[in-house]
Design a protein around this motif. Structure first.
Motif, PDB file in Angstrom:
ATOM      1  N   UNK A 189       0.679  -1.140  -0.053  1.00 19.27           N
ATOM      2  CA  UNK A 189      -0.003   0.008  -0.124  1.00 19.27           C
ATOM      3  C   UNK A 189       0.873   1.230  -0.158  1.00 19.27           C
ATOM      4  N   UNK A 190       1.894   1.151   0.611  1.00 17.25           N
ATOM      5  CA  UNK A 190       2.913   2.176   0.817  1.00 17.25           C
ATOM      6  C   UNK A 190       3.578   2.743  -0.653  1.00 17.25           C
ATOM      7  N   UNK A 191       3.682   1.896  -1.466  1.00 13.12           N
ATOM      8  CA  UNK A 191       3.930   2.099  -2.788  1.00 13.12           C
ATOM      9  C   UNK A 191       2.777   3.059  -3.914  1.00 13.12           C
ATOM     10  N   UNK A 192       1.670   2.979  -3.288  1.00 14.13           N
ATOM     11  CA  UNK A 192       0.610   3.596  -4.157  1.00 14.13           C
ATOM     12  C   UNK A 192       0.127   4.709  -3.266  1.00 14.13           C
ATOM     13  N   UNK A 193       0.482   5.210  -2.230  1.00 19.75           N
ATOM     14  CA  UNK A 193      -0.264   6.216  -1.527  1.00 19.75           C
ATOM     15  C   UNK A 193       0.282   7.478  -2.171  1.00 19.75           C
ATOM     16  N   UNK A 194      -0.422   8.812  -2.092  1.00 16.75           N
ATOM     17  CA  UNK A 194      -0.340   9.830  -2.357  1.00 16.75           C
ATOM     18  C   UNK A 194      -0.147  11.084  -1.329  1.00 16.75           C
ATOM     19  N   UNK A 195      -0.356  10.516  -0.159  1.00 17.24           N
ATOM     20  CA  UNK A 195      -0.445  11.384   0.925  1.00 17.24           C
ATOM     21  C   UNK A 195       0.860  10.823   1.905  1.00 17.24           C
ATOM     22  N   UNK A 196       1.359  12.049   2.243  1.00 21.24           N
ATOM     23  CA  UNK A 196       2.896  11.932   2.904  1.00 21.24           C
ATOM     24  C   UNK A 196       2.529  11.376   4.334  1.00 21.24           C
ATOM     25  N   UNK A 197       1.400  11.649   4.995  1.00 21.03           N
ATOM     26  CA  UNK A 197       0.948  11.139   6.502  1.00 21.03           C
ATOM     27  C   UNK A 197       0.706   9.792   6.315  1.00 21.03           C
ATOM     28  N   UNK A 198      -0.219   9.514   5.464  1.00 20.56           N
ATOM     29  CA  UNK A 198      -0.583   8.069   5.355  1.00 20.56           C
ATOM     30  C   UNK A 198       0.634   7.130   4.916  1.00 20.56           C
ATOM     31  N   UNK A 199       1.609   7.811   4.310  1.00 20.16           N
ATOM     32  CA  UNK A 199       2.988   6.972   3.925  1.00 20.16           C
ATOM     33  C   UNK A 199       3.678   6.772   5.459  1.00 20.16           C
ATOM     34  N   UNK A 200       3.807   7.817   6.092  1.00 23.85           N
ATOM     35  CA  UNK A 200       4.289   7.657   7.343  1.00 23.85           C
ATOM     36  C   UNK A 200       3.767   6.725   8.139  1.00 23.85           C
ATOM     37  N   UNK A 201       2.362   6.399   8.404  1.00 25.45           N
ATOM     38  CA  UNK A 201       1.694   5.563   9.232  1.00 25.45           C
ATOM     39  C   UNK A 201       1.973   4.141   8.662  1.00 25.45           C
ATOM     40  N   UNK A 202       1.791   4.256   7.469  1.00 21.42           N
ATOM     41  CA  UNK A 202       2.031   2.701   6.922  1.00 21.42           C
ATOM     42  C   UNK A 202       3.777   2.238   7.071  1.00 21.42           C
ATOM     43  N   UNK A 203       4.565   3.231   7.465  1.00 25.92           N
ATOM     44  CA  UNK A 203       5.962   2.828   7.518  1.00 25.92           C
ATOM     45  C   UNK A 203       6.024   2.377   8.982  1.00 25.92           C
ATOM     46  N   UNK A 204       5.431   3.153   9.629  1.00 24.52           N
ATOM     47  CA  UNK A 204       5.185   2.569  11.235  1.00 24.52           C
ATOM     48  C   UNK A 204       4.892   1.318  11.344  1.00 24.52           C
ATOM     49  N   UNK A 205       3.719   0.967  10.729  1.00 22.94           N
ATOM     50  CA  UNK A 205       3.171  -0.752  10.692  1.00 22.94           C
ATOM     51  C   UNK A 205       4.191  -1.409  10.179  1.00 22.94           C
ATOM     52  N   UNK A 206       4.922  -1.160   9.253  1.00 20.60           N
ATOM     53  CA  UNK A 206       5.999  -1.924   8.524  1.00 20.60           C
ATOM     54  C   UNK A 206       7.030  -2.185   9.668  1.00 20.60           C
TER      55      UNK A 206
END
Length: 470
Positions: A189-206
């Motif tokens: 999912x992180x490879x397709x997000x367009x929002x920086x904050x959502x990307x940060x959340x996904x990396x936290x879960x990773x």
């Protein structure tokens, strides 16, 4: 019958253990890629302010045959102290008079500058895109780049705490499979997000998933291994982690667009999720959690796979020197290499690189030795929690280490002295812990109470054997 005797009967390092490692090692390799992904996806390329005349495709070349792009750049972008175009400022108005200056003029009034109000132009020669170019994490926004890396580390910290408890409660295999699936979903999912904050959340879960995968992989291997072979197996695990570092560099060379690289290191976890169904749960965990029938079934499967053949002993420097002595030696060498390198002149680059290589090698060896020692000190009922606490401690150290560089304001070599002295002190502190060489893994708190007496008897036997051979 103690579990160690059961393990000796079914085979402590045979075909089953090798197959278990073949399944798990790829998990470790790709998890290492996930952990160090930001080394490439957050690269800051060369950049400058966007200029309407230079960078607007709808504008004509403005007599480019007369004025080259480099000349126009000098008109719109100021130079820094190294006479290179500034990265974060541009002239408010074009400075045509600069074209007629052959040298610097000290009494010239500095032209008015402004920040990059219209964005930046990036050098795409090495990386076509990174998350830095995606969300303009440069200049005043550059600190947000560190947020991504910090959140991944914070995820590892949280995952270490929660995952250890869940693994001791519900089993190593179940939690491992859940985290493999979770990392597949959030990583992809992180490879397709367009929002920086959502990307940060996904990396936290990773980060949460990654540390649990590492811990449970290690336990699903080592809890099936006999003591003489345990050091060799943990060394293989450490090597797999290093292979992941090397692989990530190769993948980043081939897939230079950050979304593609993110996808490449995430999709394999879906394959790992399906292949993990063939892993066998730790019989130690099953037995001490009142699941003796399932534990017995697992042991039967191991015995069948191994053909009831005993594996040979693995001789290493660790089965010769002991856990405590090895850790102390390597940590002393780490500290010594840092301290010596602190006082080597910058001009002696060959010597500095050699000392740094020795230090890194010894650090890797001490980490491996620490993994063995910790595994043997902690009983099965608390082992996953202990790995979680170890993760918290290591993340705290990783957070504190960069902050020590601020001490250079008081004394330039002070941080390096601290980096050198700390491992030496820690290595000496290891001598306080009990020796665990050639001892079986502990399963319950009752085993911990008996460990001291058992350790004394084993040492007496080892001493007797040595004297007899002499």
């Amino acid at each position: 019958m103690p579990f160690q005797e059961l393990l000796d009967q079914v085979g402590g390092l045979g075909k089953f253990q090798i197959l278990q490692m073949v399944l798990i090692v790829p998990f470790l390799v790709m998890t290492a890629c996930q952990m160090f992904l930001e080394n490439f996806t957050t690269v800051i390329p060369g950049h400058r302010c966007w200029v309407h005349t230079l960078d607007n495709d709808t504008v004509s070349d403005n007599d480019s045959g007369i004025l080259s792009p480099e000349t126009l750049l000098r008109i719109f972008i100021p130079l820094d102290s190294d006479l290179r175009p500034e990265k974060c400022h541009r002239f408010i108005h074009p400075q045509w008079q600069l074209l007629h200056l052959n040298g610097s003029v000290t009494n010239m009034t500095e032209p008015d500058k402004e920040t990059c109000l219209d964005g930046w132009v990036y050098d795409q020669s090495s990386f076509p895109s990174t998350i830095v170019t995606e969300w303009d994490l440069v200049c005043n926004y550059q600190s947000q780049k560190s947020v991504v890396q910090s959140l991944f580390m914070a995820g590892m910290l949280v995952g270490g705490l929660i995952g250890g408890h869940l693994s001791d409660r519900f089993g190593r295999k179940l939690i491992l499979r859940w985290c493999l699936l979770q990392l597949t979903i959030v990583g992809t999912s992180a490879a397709f997000v367009s929002n920086f904050h959502i990307y940060c959340l996904l990396r936290f879960l990773s980060g949460c998933s990654s540390i649990i995968i590492l811990a449970n992989d290690g336990m699903l291997i080592t809890e099936w291994i006999r003591p003489p072979s345990r050091v060799m197996v943990i060394t293989v695990i450490s090597c797999a982690f290093s292979v992941g570092h090397i692989l990530l560099g190769g993948l980043a060379f081939v897939f230079r667009e950050w979304r593609t690289l993110q996808l490449v290191v995430s999709v394999p976890f879906l394959v790992f999720f399906f292949s993990s169904r063939w892993l066998v749960e730790s019989a130690r965990w099953l037995i001490i959690n009142n699941k003796p029938e399932e534990g017995l079934e697992a042991l039967r499967k191991v015995a069948y796979t191994n053909g009831m053949q005993n594996a040979g002993d693995a001789l290493t420097m660790e089965n010769h020197m002991g856990r405590r002595t090895t850790q102390t030696l390597f940590m002393f060498l780490v500290g010594l290499s840092v301290l010596v390198n602190t006082f080597v002149p910058q001009e002696m680059q060959t010597l500095r690189v050699a000392l740094a290589s020795v230090g890194i090698s010894c650090a890797a060896a001490s980490v491996t030795s620490f993994g063995v020692h910790m595994l043997e000190l902690i009983p099965t009922v608390l082992r996953a929690r202990a790995f979680g606490l170890e993760t918290v401690a290591s993340r705290c150290g990783a957070t504190l280490a960069p902050l020590l560089m601020m001490l250079m304001e008081y004394l330039s070599i002070l941080p390096w002295i601290i980096y050198g002295v700390s491992p030496i002190i820690a290595g000496l502190a290891v001598l306080i812990l009990p020796e665990t060489r050639n001892l079986p893994l502990l399963d319950t708190l009752h085993d911990v109470k008996n460990n001291k007496e058992f350790s004394r008897k084993v040492n007496e036997i080892n001493s007797f054997v040595k004297v007899t051979k002499f």
